[in-house]
Design a protein around this motif. Structure first.
Motif, PDB file in Angstrom:
ATOM      1  N   LEU A 451      -3.929  36.133  26.357  1.00 54.65           N
ATOM      2  CA  LEU A 451      -5.131  36.828  26.851  1.00 54.65           C
ATOM      3  C   LEU A 451      -5.480  38.016  25.966  1.00 54.65           C
ATOM      4  O   LEU A 451      -6.674  38.299  25.739  1.00 54.65           O
ATOM      5  CB  LEU A 451      -4.903  37.279  28.299  1.00 54.65           C
ATOM      6  N   ASN A 452      -4.473  38.700  25.443  1.00 50.79           N
ATOM      7  CA  ASN A 452      -4.738  39.825  24.524  1.00 50.79           C
ATOM      8  C   ASN A 452      -5.401  39.345  23.238  1.00 50.79           C
ATOM      9  O   ASN A 452      -6.319  39.989  22.712  1.00 50.79           O
ATOM     10  CB  ASN A 452      -3.437  40.554  24.195  1.00 50.79           C
ATOM     11  N   VAL A 453      -4.938  38.200  22.719  1.00 57.96           N
ATOM     12  CA  VAL A 453      -5.517  37.656  21.487  1.00 57.96           C
ATOM     13  C   VAL A 453      -6.952  37.194  21.736  1.00 57.96           C
ATOM     14  O   VAL A 453      -7.849  37.413  20.905  1.00 57.96           O
ATOM     15  CB  VAL A 453      -4.642  36.499  20.948  1.00 57.96           C
ATOM     16  N   ARG A 454      -7.187  36.561  22.891  1.00 59.60           N
ATOM     17  CA  ARG A 454      -8.564  36.166  23.243  1.00 59.60           C
ATOM     18  C   ARG A 454      -9.479  37.375  23.272  1.00 59.60           C
ATOM     19  O   ARG A 454     -10.638  37.321  22.826  1.00 59.60           O
ATOM     20  CB  ARG A 454      -8.582  35.466  24.607  1.00 59.60           C
ATOM     21  N   LYS A 455      -8.955  38.478  23.780  1.00 58.98           N
ATOM     22  CA  LYS A 455      -9.759  39.701  23.882  1.00 58.98           C
ATOM     23  C   LYS A 455     -10.089  40.257  22.492  1.00 58.98           C
ATOM     24  O   LYS A 455     -11.180  40.797  22.262  1.00 58.98           O
ATOM     25  CB  LYS A 455      -9.002  40.745  24.701  1.00 58.98           C
ATOM     26  N   VAL A 456      -9.147  40.107  21.544  1.00 61.43           N
ATOM     27  CA  VAL A 456      -9.391  40.563  20.170  1.00 61.43           C
ATOM     28  C   VAL A 456     -10.583  39.814  19.582  1.00 61.43           C
ATOM     29  O   VAL A 456     -11.488  40.405  18.979  1.00 61.43           O
ATOM     30  CB  VAL A 456      -8.135  40.352  19.293  1.00 61.43           C
ATOM     31  N   PHE A 457     -10.623  38.501  19.766  1.00 61.19           N
ATOM     32  CA  PHE A 457     -11.739  37.699  19.258  1.00 61.19           C
ATOM     33  C   PHE A 457     -13.034  38.032  19.986  1.00 61.19           C
ATOM     34  O   PHE A 457     -14.109  38.123  19.380  1.00 61.19           O
ATOM     35  CB  PHE A 457     -11.431  36.203  19.404  1.00 61.19           C
ATOM     36  N   SER A 458     -12.925  38.209  21.310  1.00 56.60           N
ATOM     37  CA  SER A 458     -14.115  38.497  22.106  1.00 56.60           C
ATOM     38  C   SER A 458     -14.724  39.841  21.730  1.00 56.60           C
ATOM     39  O   SER A 458     -15.944  39.977  21.609  1.00 56.60           O
ATOM     40  CB  SER A 458     -13.756  38.461  23.588  1.00 56.60           C
ATOM     41  N   ASP A 459     -13.876  40.843  21.529  1.00 60.95           N
ATOM     42  CA  ASP A 459     -14.375  42.175  21.167  1.00 60.95           C
ATOM     43  C   ASP A 459     -14.976  42.199  19.764  1.00 60.95           C
ATOM     44  O   ASP A 459     -15.904  42.972  19.490  1.00 60.95           O
ATOM     45  CB  ASP A 459     -13.239  43.203  21.249  1.00 60.95           C
ATOM     46  N   ALA A 460     -14.452  41.371  18.869  1.00 58.42           N
ATOM     47  CA  ALA A 460     -14.947  41.359  17.491  1.00 58.42           C
ATOM     48  C   ALA A 460     -16.367  40.797  17.418  1.00 58.42           C
ATOM     49  O   ALA A 460     -17.212  41.328  16.677  1.00 58.42           O
ATOM     50  CB  ALA A 460     -14.014  40.549  16.599  1.00 58.42           C
ATOM     51  N   ASP A 461     -16.663  39.726  18.156  1.00 54.92           N
ATOM     52  CA  ASP A 461     -18.000  39.113  18.151  1.00 54.92           C
ATOM     53  C   ASP A 461     -18.133  38.303  19.438  1.00 54.92           C
ATOM     54  O   ASP A 461     -17.779  37.121  19.501  1.00 54.92           O
ATOM     55  CB  ASP A 461     -18.175  38.228  16.920  1.00 54.92           C
ATOM     56  N   GLN A 462     -18.676  38.961  20.483  1.00 58.67           N
ATOM     57  CA  GLN A 462     -18.697  38.356  21.809  1.00 58.67           C
ATOM     58  C   GLN A 462     -19.596  37.119  21.865  1.00 58.67           C
ATOM     59  O   GLN A 462     -19.245  36.106  22.486  1.00 58.67           O
ATOM     60  CB  GLN A 462     -19.159  39.385  22.846  1.00 58.67           C
ATOM     61  N   SER A 463     -20.747  37.177  21.205  1.00 60.62           N
ATOM     62  CA  SER A 463     -21.677  36.045  21.255  1.00 60.62           C
ATOM     63  C   SER A 463     -21.071  34.808  20.569  1.00 60.62           C
ATOM     64  O   SER A 463     -21.189  33.690  21.083  1.00 60.62           O
ATOM     65  CB  SER A 463     -23.001  36.426  20.587  1.00 60.62           C
ATOM     66  N   PHE A 464     -20.421  35.025  19.422  1.00 60.78           N
ATOM     67  CA  PHE A 464     -19.800  33.892  18.730  1.00 60.78           C
ATOM     68  C   PHE A 464     -18.632  33.342  19.538  1.00 60.78           C
ATOM     69  O   PHE A 464     -18.410  32.121  19.581  1.00 60.78           O
ATOM     70  CB  PHE A 464     -19.322  34.330  17.340  1.00 60.78           C
TER      71      PHE A 464
END
Length: 531
Positions: A451-464
């Protein structure tokens, strides 16, 4: 340790060593292999002129003859002859070198240590003489002559170079390879003598009074090869001394450097592709770590070939855990020297990536992190697709340590920056594995890290991230359908294979009934010559 032993020699007021006996508590009688035969000294007549020898400090070399195993008066003569020689500090400096050579000859006699109760007096006399020679080496202030160098290498060769015994731990009954971490190694019974000889050799090599141009005639390729053979000793104490000695030889004798590297290379080839068994791989890699650290830039093609042909394939053997730390250091040194080699190293790791060995997979992930930390963006982009397909498989591993170690890659700032910079390529590859972990991995810590790694990707570019997530959810039913179809195909193949076996037996009976009957009957016929 040797200094502690030497400190037990009481000094005279004139800074001379005495011949008193002392305790040997610092040297325990434990170790690897036993010497072969007893090489005794045969002195044509008993030493009746010992007092004259003591006063002159000399003895004619033709009085000593090395022979095979002998007992009785011969060994008594050896001890008496050793005691007859004066102390090195009791003779004038002009006679000291001749006496030094005489003592080297006496120390070339080798005893059998397989029987700890045999020749105790002779062994003790030789050991005290070896300690005296070591003490002399540390404070000598004149250049060693060629004759002295020749005798020193002879003495060292006589004591050290021996056939190592075949280990009792080669394989167990199940055929598994011997694991040095689980089995007790065999210790060298003659270690309390060998250690002093190794210390003598080390001081000879490092002494400022040793002329490298002259000494290379005796510390030659043959001498180096025989030293390298000893790295296969089970006794770690011996391998530690060998590591130090060989490293000093590499530093002092520049002419031998290419030969030493090539010889170590050959040991690695034999280990990787033939035996997968060698006790000294870790120590050899430690030497190479220092050598690689000193390579000049740009790196020679020879060194790059060594990386590709020898170091990277060292990830193949099952017993890699015994030397992985040293191997990882050598690999990382190459990448730090030339960052363009990162792509080569990562593809090499992927080539030898373990499939069924979880503990080995954790080691690969740890090494991968060290390599990625020294990797630049251009090299990362060349290997990231294949790399993150493998990391995705690691994330879904049922072994929680593998999944956890793969997720720890995102804790490294440099690696995380490389990933987020290239997430347009990486996220579609790795998101299905992250979603599978987040929904159903059995280990709670793995779920939390996912879940932490998913959040890293989400925070970097939420739309993508949302776009990739939608595609992943859209593709999920198709993936399930493909999995079911794959399982159905395997079941059909199993049924066809089973039916073909039954059909082949039936056809054989129908087409060749007489042959089958004969074959069946011969199974029950008595052997020729039986009753």
């Amino acid at each position: 340790m040797i200094k502690q032993i030497l400190g037990k020699f009481p000094r005279k007021s004139s800074s001379k060593l005495s011949h008193s006996h002392h305790n040997d508590s610092n040297y325990k009688d434990v170790s690897v292999v036993a010497s072969g035969n007893i090489n005794s000294a045969n002195y044509g007549s008993s030493v009746s002129n010992s007092n004259q020898l003591k006063s002159s400090g000399t003895m004619k070399s033709n009085q000593v003859k090395i022979s095979g195993p002998q007992v009785g008066p011969t060994l008594v003569s050896y001890a008496a002859a050793c005691e007859a020689l004066a102390n090195l500090w009791d003779v004038p400096s002009s006679e000291r070198q001749n006496l030094f050579i005489r003592k080297l000859n006496m120390c070339s006699v080798v005893f059998d240590f397989t029987d700890p109760s045999s020749n105790l007096n002779e062994k003790d006399v030789k050991r005290r003489m070896l300690l005296e020679l070591v003490d002399y080496m540390s404070i000598v202030n004149t250049k060693f002559s060629e004759v002295a160098m020749q005798e020193m290498t002879k003495m060292v060769s006589a004591n050290l170079f021996r056939a190592l015994p075949t280990s009792n731990h080669e394989t167990n009954l199940s055929g598994d390879v011997y694991d040095p971490e689980e089995e007790e190694p065999t210790m060298e019974p003659s270690w309390k003598h060998l250690q002093i000889v190794y210390e003598f050799l080390l001081r000879f090599v490092t002494s400022s009074e040793t002329d490298a141009k002259l000494a290379k005639r005796y510390i030659d390729h043959s001498f180096v090869l025989r030293l390298l053979d000893l790295f296969n000793s089970e006794d770690q104490r011996e391998r530690e001394y060998l590591k130090t000695v060989l490293h000093r030889i590499y530093g002092k004798f520049m002419v031998h450097r290419p030969f030493i590297r090539k010889s170590i290379n050959n040991i690695f080839f034999n280990f990787i592709f033939e035996t997968e068994k060698h006790y000294g791989i870790a120590e050899l890699l430690e030497i190479l770590g220092s050598v690689i650290n000193g390579f000049a830039l740009p790196l020679k093609e020879e060194h790059k070939l060594f990386l590709v042909r020898a170091l990277i394939p060292l990830h193949k053997p099952k017993c890699m855990s015994g030397y992985h730390q040293q191997l990882s250091y050598c690999i990382t040194q190459f990448v730090e020297k030339d960052f363009k080699l990162a792509d080569t190293v990562i593809h090499g790791l992927l080539k030898y990536w373990p499939v069924t060995n979880s503990s080995k997979e954790v080691m690969f992930l740890s090494e991968l992190e060290e390599v990625l930390e020294a990797t630049q963006a251009a090299e990362f982009q060349r290997c990231m697709v294949r790399l993150f397909r493998q990391i995705g498989r690691c994330l879904n591993s049922s072994h929680f340590q593998v999944a956890e170690r793969a997720l720890f890659l995102w804790n490294n700032d440099h690696i995380r920056n490389l990933i987020t910079t290239n997430q347009k390529v990486i996220l579609p590859i790795i998101l299905p594995s992250l979603e599978k972990n987040a929904r159903g991995h059995w280990n709670q810590a793995v779920q939390s890290l996912t879940l932490n790694v998913r959040k890293v990707f989400s925070d970097a570019d939420q739309s993508f991230f949302k776009e990739c997530l939608a595609k992943c959810e859209e593709h999920e039913p198709k993936e399930k359908e493909m999995q079911e179809r794959r399982e159905l195909i395997w079941k059909r193949l199993e049924n066809v294979a089973a039916s073909k076996v039954l059909c082949s037996d039936a056809v054989l009976v129908s087409v060749f009934p007489s042959s089958v009957a004969i074959a069946t009957s011969t199974m029950h016929m008595p052997a020729i010559g039986s009753s």
